[in-house]
Enzyme design. Structure first.
Site, PDB file in Angstrom:
ATOM      1  N   LYS A 142      32.206  11.873  87.817  1.00 16.06           N
ATOM      2  CA  LYS A 142      32.420  13.242  88.303  1.00 16.06           C
ATOM      3  C   LYS A 142      32.971  13.203  89.701  1.00 16.06           C
ATOM      4  O   LYS A 142      32.626  12.328  90.486  1.00 16.06           O
ATOM      5  CB  LYS A 142      31.088  14.005  88.344  1.00 16.06           C
ATOM      6  N   LYS A 202      27.818  20.455  91.326  1.00 14.69           N
ATOM      7  CA  LYS A 202      26.341  20.463  91.272  1.00 14.69           C
ATOM      8  C   LYS A 202      25.761  19.416  92.234  1.00 14.69           C
ATOM      9  O   LYS A 202      24.682  19.634  92.793  1.00 14.69           O
ATOM     10  CB  LYS A 202      25.838  20.272  89.843  1.00 14.69           C
ATOM     11  N   ASP A 224      22.858  21.613  84.641  1.00 17.83           N
ATOM     12  CA  ASP A 224      22.948  20.367  85.395  1.00 17.83           C
ATOM     13  C   ASP A 224      22.495  20.580  86.839  1.00 17.83           C
ATOM     14  O   ASP A 224      21.892  19.682  87.450  1.00 17.83           O
ATOM     15  CB  ASP A 224      24.388  19.848  85.335  1.00 17.83           C
ATOM     16  N   ARG A 258      19.575  11.483  94.097  1.00 18.44           N
ATOM     17  CA  ARG A 258      19.912  11.133  95.478  1.00 18.44           C
ATOM     18  C   ARG A 258      20.431  12.312  96.286  1.00 18.44           C
ATOM     19  O   ARG A 258      20.202  12.386  97.495  1.00 18.44           O
ATOM     20  CB  ARG A 258      20.964  10.033  95.482  1.00 18.44           C
ATOM     21  N   GLU A 294      26.740  11.158  95.918  1.00 16.95           N
ATOM     22  CA  GLU A 294      28.063  11.590  95.443  1.00 16.95           C
ATOM     23  C   GLU A 294      28.443  12.974  95.964  1.00 16.95           C
ATOM     24  O   GLU A 294      29.625  13.288  96.096  1.00 16.95           O
ATOM     25  CB  GLU A 294      28.119  11.570  93.908  1.00 16.95           C
TER      26      GLU A 294
END
Lengths: 344, 344
Positions: free
Chosen positions: A108, A199, A257, A266, A295
């Protein structure tokens, strides 16, 4: 029964061996040059080091040098590589792919197209493949709330597969779906990709409310929930701005999600550290030094740049997160100001 | 500055004294005949017994017998009564109301109209008022994620006020809004009411995933998140079926309030008991015996009846919750089947 090759032996790649095997496929798990410790652990019968869950030894393991063998005869390829590495891995894999082979992508995030515009991953992945593959290998996006450790042990999980040709998504879902890993399908690839990338960004803000609660000993549930609602609103705006549908952002790939990403992981943990008062940049440095990729940080930067390039309005929470990640003072106050209604 | 009379000294009624006072109003808090212990505690300077938070003594307290005095000269009335008691209290208050006085209603749920049809509260409340009030006292619905204890201590909270005449909602918001109790406004009363009632129902299902986690020691986050996404979908369907807008169900009053209700509160706690394996009916009996109303239980029955009366489709999670509350075996499996996609 089909030959399913999973590229990437990290948490999600390894986890997907569970439904892929349960659905009756021949399953191959290929590790990148960063996954040697993982393959060594699995070969020794130890749990997967990232998720502390055993992986069924029926999955055949391939080292990074054996990419050609791993892909030989594959009928479905799953790209389960971090956003940093996915382009490189796909470039190496391309000579061993053939037109018509579906690529299921768990990665993603955003990237730059050749003109320096921020965009979603599928067109960027197509751009690194030779012409006949770029046109011929349909990309299937995966969305929905899937913590890898739960997928690996077979706890009930809902996901959504998206492909411009929804028939390809349905065939991939037929190959991988089980009683406990259940799959919806859609043609809204852009809606899935936008929701899935964002998200992670918004989970950082959800974590900040948790961090405030940990510090004070009292919940900040109202703030967390207001943050959630604003995130849902902004995810719909970004999904539609990127060519997707708002309804995708309020389905499994969106609020579903977001819910799971706000419960653990994380991005949420990083937000909680900021909420507890740690400086954003120092906390990130510590997590990166410990090998923990957050991320949502890179995705926030891309999303802010995208919003600027496209002159998107109505994204105050994204703006506040961007400021917080850049080290702005009083991060909780900034998030609060962005998620509470403007009026009094 | 205005005279604001709050009817009901329970958790939410008492909590709203905080923003009402902070916004500079003269605030009166009237307790029902069930609130005597609460008023006694507050008069003694003790914290509010339901939320364990002190209430500013600037709020003038009125006993149940002093309803007329509490309402004399009121410019805004807040009805903060449980769904069981709201009709009774409004009937008693009606002689002391005057046309034009806005009624802000925190109560959530459903009821029966004179024809035995299930409907939302505002028309049922209007039906118990004399004609000139029914037409003249605008009802303002409150939605959004507001845990009473957090509102009471002034932690950041977002809410939305809804009135068919949005100007009335805006004036009420101007009277009650503060820097930390921030208010959006809408004309979508039905969307707010439908979302607010249903979030209690769906929070029971969210709690079941938490109960499974408590029992097994491992999270069932994927199931909780899939439940959340399905709840958001069904809340949109019910909101539109009841005359509201889908977007309201994915805003503060919908997914925002669902988020907070899935984090804590009696509905979630009740679901967690079921998820841990307690029989649904016995667990409810225990909570009721301990004085803990689980509002989602009655709302689920009403909603199921409403779905039948209006032949609504696409509400499998509501159906599963209804079965579970009726004592169906394997509750977790029923919820799981209802929230995972039908395909494989």
């Amino acid at each position: 029964m089909a030959v399913v090759t999973i590229l990437g032996a990290g948490a999600m790649g390894a986890a997907l061996t569970t439904p892929a095997l349960a659905a009756g496929n021949e399953v191959r798990l290929w590790g990148t040059w960063l996954d040697d410790d993982i393959l060594a652990a699995l070969r020794a019968g130890r749990p997967h080091p990232r998720i502390d869950v055993p992986i069924d030894q029926a999955a055949v393991l391939f080292d990074s040098g054996d990419l050609a063998a791993a892909l030989d005869g594959a009928e479905l390829v799953i790209l389960a590589i971090s956003s940093d590495g996915v382009v490189d891995v796909l470039r190496r894999a391309a000579p061993h792919l053939r037109p018509g082979l579906p690529l299921l992508v768990t990665t993603k995030g955003f990237g730059y197209d050749p003109d320096g515009k921020v965009g979603l991953l599928p067109p960027l992945l197509r751009a690194v493949m030779p012409g006949e593959l770029a046109d011929g290998c349909p990309i299937v996006a995966i969305g929905g709330p899937c913590k890898a450790n739960e997928v690996a042990v077979g706890r009930p999980t809902a996901a959504v597969f998206g492909c411009a040709d929804v028939g390809v998504a349905e065939r991939a879902a037929a190959l991988l779906g089980t009683e406990v890993y259940r799959l919806a399908t859609t043609d809204d690839v852009d809606g899935i990709e936008a929701s899935a990338a964002m998200k992670n960004v918004y989970a950082i803000a959800l974590g900040i409310a948790d961090g405030l609660a940990e510090t004070g000993g009292e919940p900040w549930h109202n703030l967390k929930a207001a943050t959630f609602a604003q995130a849902a609103t902004e995810m719909q705006r970004l999904a539609t701005a990127l060519g997707g549908r708002a309804e995708t952002a309020v389905g499994l790939a969106g609020v579903g999600d977001l819910e799971v990403t706000g419960l653990s992981g994380r991005n949420k943990v990083y937000g909680a550290r900021i909420g507890r008062g740690e400086p954003a940049t120092a906390a990130l440095d510590e997590m990166v030094a410990a090998g923990q990729t957050v991320e949502g940080v890179a995705a926030a930067r891309f999303a802010a740049e995208l919003a600027e390039q496209r002159a998107l309005d109505g994204l105050p929470l994204l703006g506040a997160i961007t400021e917080v990640l850049a080290g702005a003072e009083e991060p909780a106050a900034r998030i609060t100001a962005a998620v509470l209604p403007a009026g009094r």
